[in-house]
Design a protein around this motif. Structure first.
Motif, PDB file in Angstrom:
ATOM      1  N   ARG A   1      -5.919  -0.357  -8.058  1.00  0.00           N
ATOM      2  CA  ARG A   1      -7.092   0.014  -7.243  1.00  0.00           C
ATOM      3  C   ARG A   1      -7.146   1.518  -7.016  1.00  0.00           C
ATOM      4  O   ARG A   1      -8.203   2.150  -7.135  1.00  0.00           O
ATOM      5  CB  ARG A   1      -7.054  -0.705  -5.895  1.00  0.00           C
ATOM      6  CG  ARG A   1      -7.448  -2.142  -5.959  1.00  0.00           C
ATOM      7  CD  ARG A   1      -7.550  -2.767  -4.556  1.00  0.00           C
ATOM      8  NE  ARG A   1      -7.520  -4.201  -4.670  1.00  0.00           N
ATOM      9  CZ  ARG A   1      -6.455  -4.961  -4.451  1.00  0.00           C
ATOM     10  NH1 ARG A   1      -5.316  -4.425  -4.066  1.00  0.00           N
ATOM     11  NH2 ARG A   1      -6.520  -6.266  -4.595  1.00  0.00           N
ATOM     12  N   ILE A   2      -5.999   2.098  -6.661  1.00  0.00           N
ATOM     13  CA  ILE A   2      -5.964   3.541  -6.385  1.00  0.00           C
ATOM     14  C   ILE A   2      -6.211   4.334  -7.665  1.00  0.00           C
ATOM     15  O   ILE A   2      -6.975   5.309  -7.664  1.00  0.00           O
ATOM     16  CB  ILE A   2      -4.626   3.939  -5.730  1.00  0.00           C
ATOM     17  CG1 ILE A   2      -4.474   3.244  -4.369  1.00  0.00           C
ATOM     18  CG2 ILE A   2      -4.538   5.453  -5.560  1.00  0.00           C
ATOM     19  CD1 ILE A   2      -3.071   3.342  -3.774  1.00  0.00           C
TER      20      ILE A   2
ATOM     21  N   GLU B   1       0.860   3.927  -3.046  1.00  0.00           N
ATOM     22  CA  GLU B   1       0.497   5.325  -2.816  1.00  0.00           C
ATOM     23  C   GLU B   1       1.614   6.255  -3.289  1.00  0.00           C
ATOM     24  O   GLU B   1       1.351   7.323  -3.857  1.00  0.00           O
ATOM     25  CB  GLU B   1       0.212   5.565  -1.330  1.00  0.00           C
ATOM     26  CG  GLU B   1      -1.090   4.946  -0.869  1.00  0.00           C
ATOM     27  CD  GLU B   1      -1.285   5.037   0.635  1.00  0.00           C
ATOM     28  OE1 GLU B   1      -0.446   5.660   1.333  1.00  0.00           O
ATOM     29  OE2 GLU B   1      -2.285   4.481   1.131  1.00  0.00           O
TER      30      GLU B   1
ATOM     31  N   GLN C   1      -2.339  -2.910  -6.073  1.00  0.00           N
ATOM     32  CA  GLN C   1      -2.695  -1.746  -5.236  1.00  0.00           C
ATOM     33  C   GLN C   1      -2.704  -0.467  -6.074  1.00  0.00           C
ATOM     34  O   GLN C   1      -3.599   0.368  -5.928  1.00  0.00           O
ATOM     35  CB  GLN C   1      -1.712  -1.603  -4.070  1.00  0.00           C
ATOM     36  CG  GLN C   1      -1.824  -2.669  -3.016  1.00  0.00           C
ATOM     37  CD  GLN C   1      -3.007  -2.469  -2.107  1.00  0.00           C
ATOM     38  OE1 GLN C   1      -3.499  -1.356  -1.923  1.00  0.00           O
ATOM     39  NE2 GLN C   1      -3.495  -3.550  -1.533  1.00  0.00           N
TER      40      GLN C   1
ATOM     41  N   PRO D   1       0.815  -1.223   0.000  1.00  0.00           N
ATOM     42  CA  PRO D   1       0.000   0.000   0.000  1.00  0.00           C
ATOM     43  C   PRO D   1       0.847   1.272   0.000  1.00  0.00           C
ATOM     44  O   PRO D   1       0.558   2.217  -0.737  1.00  0.00           O
ATOM     45  CB  PRO D   1      -0.828  -0.112   1.286  1.00  0.00           C
ATOM     46  CG  PRO D   1      -0.879  -1.572   1.572  1.00  0.00           C
ATOM     47  CD  PRO D   1       0.454  -2.108   1.117  1.00  0.00           C
ATOM     48  N   THR D   2       1.905   1.291   0.779  1.00  0.00           N
ATOM     49  CA  THR D   2       2.763   2.475   0.848  1.00  0.00           C
ATOM     50  C   THR D   2       3.466   2.722  -0.475  1.00  0.00           C
ATOM     51  O   THR D   2       3.528   3.857  -0.959  1.00  0.00           O
ATOM     52  CB  THR D   2       3.801   2.309   1.985  1.00  0.00           C
ATOM     53  OG1 THR D   2       3.100   2.180   3.219  1.00  0.00           O
ATOM     54  CG2 THR D   2       4.745   3.476   2.052  1.00  0.00           C
TER      55      THR D   2
END
Length: 183
Positions: A166-167, A110, A163, A106-107
């Motif tokens: 998704r973002i 992002e 991830q 996730p990090t």
């Protein structure tokens, strides 16, 4: 002699801030002893520590001391991959080797999206302008873009790639990916 389980953390000083080392040392559970051994330690010191270790943790460096890791119950890699390590040697030695398996996905995802947005919004130019005492205001207004409706291409569709997808979809971007492994 101590009844503590010995954890040896092999690392590179330039990869882990001292405050993280200090925090880890301050929060070691009862019954365990944590020793950090940076890559700068002598081979003799490192090998002695590895020989006495019940658990080995490694970040940012290779590991060639499997021949003395007789007590080791596990070898934990603090990254997503095993590319620095000889898995067959660990298997032959009976030492399970583990990675973080997407714990930082996730990090990292992002961060990737943040970099995309910073390019679209001309953040480096605005940052440099402010750093030099110049407010650019709307100087780049006609050059700024939105992620919405753009095609985001992702190479590698593992934990991080998924991830990112998704973002990006949350920004209403279209997503295309390639992965050499069937997903």
């Amino acid at each position: 002699m101590s009844n503590n389980e010995q954890i040896v953390f092999l690392y590179r000083v330039d990869h882990i801030p001292q405050m993280v080392v200090d925090h880890a040392l301050a929060t070691v559970p009862d019954g365990y002893t944590l020793t950090f051994t940076p890559v700068e330690d002598s081979d003799e010191k490192r090998r002695d520590l590895v020989a006495g270790a019940d658990y080995l943790v490694c970040y940012g460096r290779p590991f060639d001391d499997i021949d003395v890791a007789k007590k080791a119950k596990i070898f934990q890699v603090l990254s997503a991959g095993f590319d620095r390590y000889d898995i067959d040697s660990f298997t032959e030695a009976g030492i399970p080797i583990c990675n973080n398996g997407g714990a930082n996905a996730p990090t990292v995802a992002e961060h990737a999206i943040m970099l995309m947005l910073s390019v679209y919004k001309k953040l480096p130019a605005h940052h440099n302008g402010l750093h030099n005492g110049v407010w650019l205001g709307h100087h780049y207004a006609t050059e700024m873009r939105e992620l919405r409706g753009k095609q985001v291409g992702i190479v590698g569709f593992g934990n991080i790639g998924q991830q990112v997808a998704r973002i990006a979809r949350g920004f209403l971007a279209d997503v295309a990916f390639f992965d050499p492994i069937d997903v």
